[in-house]
Write an enzyme that holds these catalytic residues in place. Sequence first.
Site, PDB file in Angstrom:
ATOM      1  N   GLU B  62     -22.411 -36.625  21.366  1.00  0.00           N
ATOM      2  CA  GLU B  62     -21.859 -37.501  20.291  1.00  0.00           C
ATOM      3  C   GLU B  62     -21.128 -38.523  20.865  1.00  0.00           C
ATOM      4  OE1 GLU B  62     -21.457 -34.180  20.392  1.00  0.00           O
ATOM      5  OE2 GLU B  62     -22.963 -33.326  18.628  1.00  0.00           O
ATOM      6  N   HIS B  68      -5.884 -37.078  29.207  1.00  0.00           N
ATOM      7  CA  HIS B  68      -5.077 -37.637  30.609  1.00  0.00           C
ATOM      8  C   HIS B  68      -3.811 -37.192  30.308  1.00  0.00           C
ATOM      9  CE1 HIS B  68      -8.671 -39.974  31.981  1.00  0.00           C
ATOM     10  NE2 HIS B  68      -8.758 -40.334  30.637  1.00  0.00           N
TER      11      HIS B  68
END
Lengths: 128, 128
Positions: B62, B68
């Site tokens: 999807e 991060h």
Amino acid sequence: MDAIARHLIAEYYGCDPEQLDRPERLRPILEQAVVEGKATVIKTSLHQFSPQGVSGVVILAESHLAVHTWPEYGFAAVEILVCGEAPDPEASHRYLLQQLKPSHHTVRMLQRGDLQTAMRYFAAPSQA
Amino acid sequence: MDAIARHLIAEYYGCDPEQLDRPERLRPILEQAVVEGKATVIKTSLHQFSPQGVSGVVILAESHLAVHTWPEYGFAAVEILVCGEAPDPEASHRYLLQQLKPSHHTVRMLQRGDLQTAMRYFAAPSQA
């Protein structure tokens, strides 16, 4: 606000559906976009969906660049997330515009993470 | 606006710096977050930076989920981009909050791509 990272988010409309459906054509475009933006490629992953569409994600030394394509709409969702002062995500975006040639696009820039807020909530590891 | 995709963007502050610096601990968390959000993992890439920090990107059926981390600030930049009605990016986000335990967070939801705009600019491939 002193942002930890900058997130350029763009919508490309009216692109060539054939180009958007070819990972082997998109890979060098994404990687050159990184170079144009003065960032560094760590790893590139492309995935082709059935019946159509490509997801391309480049992990950067500075975060990531991602392009997801919907050839059935001539649409690509583009983003470039970078930390540090050196990278120029607008330059990556300009290169992608030249290569993917959307007839219409929108772009917004988000600031990601506030350094002062981070330092206020920072919990240093306990010393052993 | 009839969005082509939804993009949840969150900032996690005050996380455990040690947890944020271990890709082997982050991998199952990211992949379970995808499951909690009723999405499907295609491929997970993690990269550990020197001296610290991890980039984790999961390509989904999807679109993608990315985290991060900046252990030096106890900070993680989180995002979940999904197309279609079925996925629940808020559920992925709630699971990540439980696991990464930020003492403070912010979240925003962007609509990505407008279907009516896409159809207006759509250029069907020329017939051979």
